[in-house]
Enzyme design. Sequence first.
Site, short mmCIF file in Angstrom:
data_model
loop_
_atom_site.label_atom_id
_atom_site.label_comp_id
_atom_site.label_asym_id
_atom_site.label_seq_id
_atom_site.Cartn_x
_atom_site.Cartn_y
_atom_site.Cartn_z
N ASP A 74 0.44 -1.65 -0.13
CA ASP A 74 -0.47 0.23 0.25
C ASP A 74 1.18 0.81 -0.37
O ASP A 74 2.11 1.08 0.20
CB ASP A 74 -0.77 0.38 0.98
CG ASP A 74 -0.33 -0.15 2.99
OD1 ASP A 74 0.92 -0.91 2.84
OD2 ASP A 74 -1.14 -0.81 3.50
N ASN A 86 -7.39 -2.54 14.30
CA ASN A 86 -8.89 -3.11 13.99
C ASN A 86 -8.80 -4.34 12.89
O ASN A 86 -10.14 -4.77 12.41
CB ASN A 86 -9.50 -1.92 13.34
CG ASN A 86 -8.67 -1.20 12.15
OD1 ASN A 86 -7.62 -1.77 11.17
ND2 ASN A 86 -9.17 -0.40 11.22
N HIS A 98 -7.20 -4.15 10.18
CA HIS A 98 -7.21 -3.98 9.33
C HIS A 98 -5.53 -5.12 8.35
O HIS A 98 -4.39 -5.16 9.05
CB HIS A 98 -7.19 -2.80 8.16
CG HIS A 98 -5.77 -2.11 8.63
ND1 HIS A 98 -5.96 -0.90 8.62
CD2 HIS A 98 -4.30 -2.71 8.88
CE1 HIS A 98 -4.38 -0.56 9.33
NE2 HIS A 98 -3.57 -1.18 9.39
N GLU A 135 -9.72 -1.67 5.10
CA GLU A 135 -10.65 -1.31 5.95
C GLU A 135 -11.34 -1.90 6.54
O GLU A 135 -11.60 -3.21 5.81
CB GLU A 135 -10.27 -0.61 6.46
CG GLU A 135 -9.60 0.77 6.33
CD GLU A 135 -8.82 0.91 7.50
OE1 GLU A 135 -8.04 0.46 8.17
OE2 GLU A 135 -8.03 1.93 7.91
P1 PGA Z 1 2.84 -1.70 12.60
O1 PGA Z 1 0.96 -1.18 11.36
O2 PGA Z 1 3.39 -2.76 12.31
O3 PGA Z 1 3.10 -0.02 12.64
O4 PGA Z 1 1.86 -1.50 13.43
C1 PGA Z 1 0.39 -2.14 11.15
C2 PGA Z 1 -0.89 -2.22 10.16
O5 PGA Z 1 -1.21 -0.91 10.35
O6 PGA Z 1 -1.25 -3.03 9.31
#
Ligand code: PGA
Length: 243
Positions: free
Chosen positions: A67, A136, A138, A143
């Site tokens: 992404d 959450n 994702h 999302e």
């Molecule tokens: P993080 O993010 O590794 O910074 O916790 C993970 C994500 O949001 O997919």
Amino acid sequence: MEIYILEDYDKMSKKAADVIKEQVIQKPNSILGLATGSTPEGMYKYLVEYYENNELDFKDVTTFNLDEYLGLDDLHEQSYHYFMDKHLLSKINVKKENIHIPDGLGIDIDNTCTKYDKAIESAGGIDLQILGIGLNGHIGFNEPGTFIAETHQVDLTNDTIMANSRFFENQEDVPKMAITMGMKSIMGAKKIILMASGSSKARAIKMSLEGPITPDVPASILQLHQNLIVIIDEEAGALLENK
Ligand code: PGA
């Protein structure tokens, strides 16, 4: 599903790097799906170390990132282009033309998304996909709400904007939109590594791996994947019943 619950972040990072190392040794022209965020940083450090010690060669490897934010230029310190360059891509011998990260600056985003999926398809699909997980649930920036197959533009949820605001000076600076690979390319990967570290991720991990498969918890779709390797630390695995 294979689950590895490691003692701490460092051991988790090394385990994930070792699975990638094995993949690239077995198939030097592997197609790797890469992720950003704090979770994979340690893993990238190990990969760089393996490269510097001549244990790994990335010259025939191709990468596709999950992404990118919309509207941040590549040199913006919070863009995922910048992150990947800083933590991995500028430090190994992957060829520039083999690196793919969604372009968050294009005018025709739909076209950017279609081209991204076509490029993954032409490469033969992803051999090994790395995934972090959001609070959450994702994966990438898919999302909660609906499972969307294709690479697409997404409005980030407030949860995600708040979670990511730790990287920006002000919460208002966090982009509100992004491009993310969809579920088709992710689930089409021959092998997937799901990583998580820390107690804040315990609930998302529990719901994703032991809860119902639902678009409300995007990572729960991974339960349907034939070759999922879960690599987490003890804190992130604390709520799992089947360890
Ligand atoms: P993080 O993010 O590794 O910074 O916790 C993970 C994500 O949001 O997919």
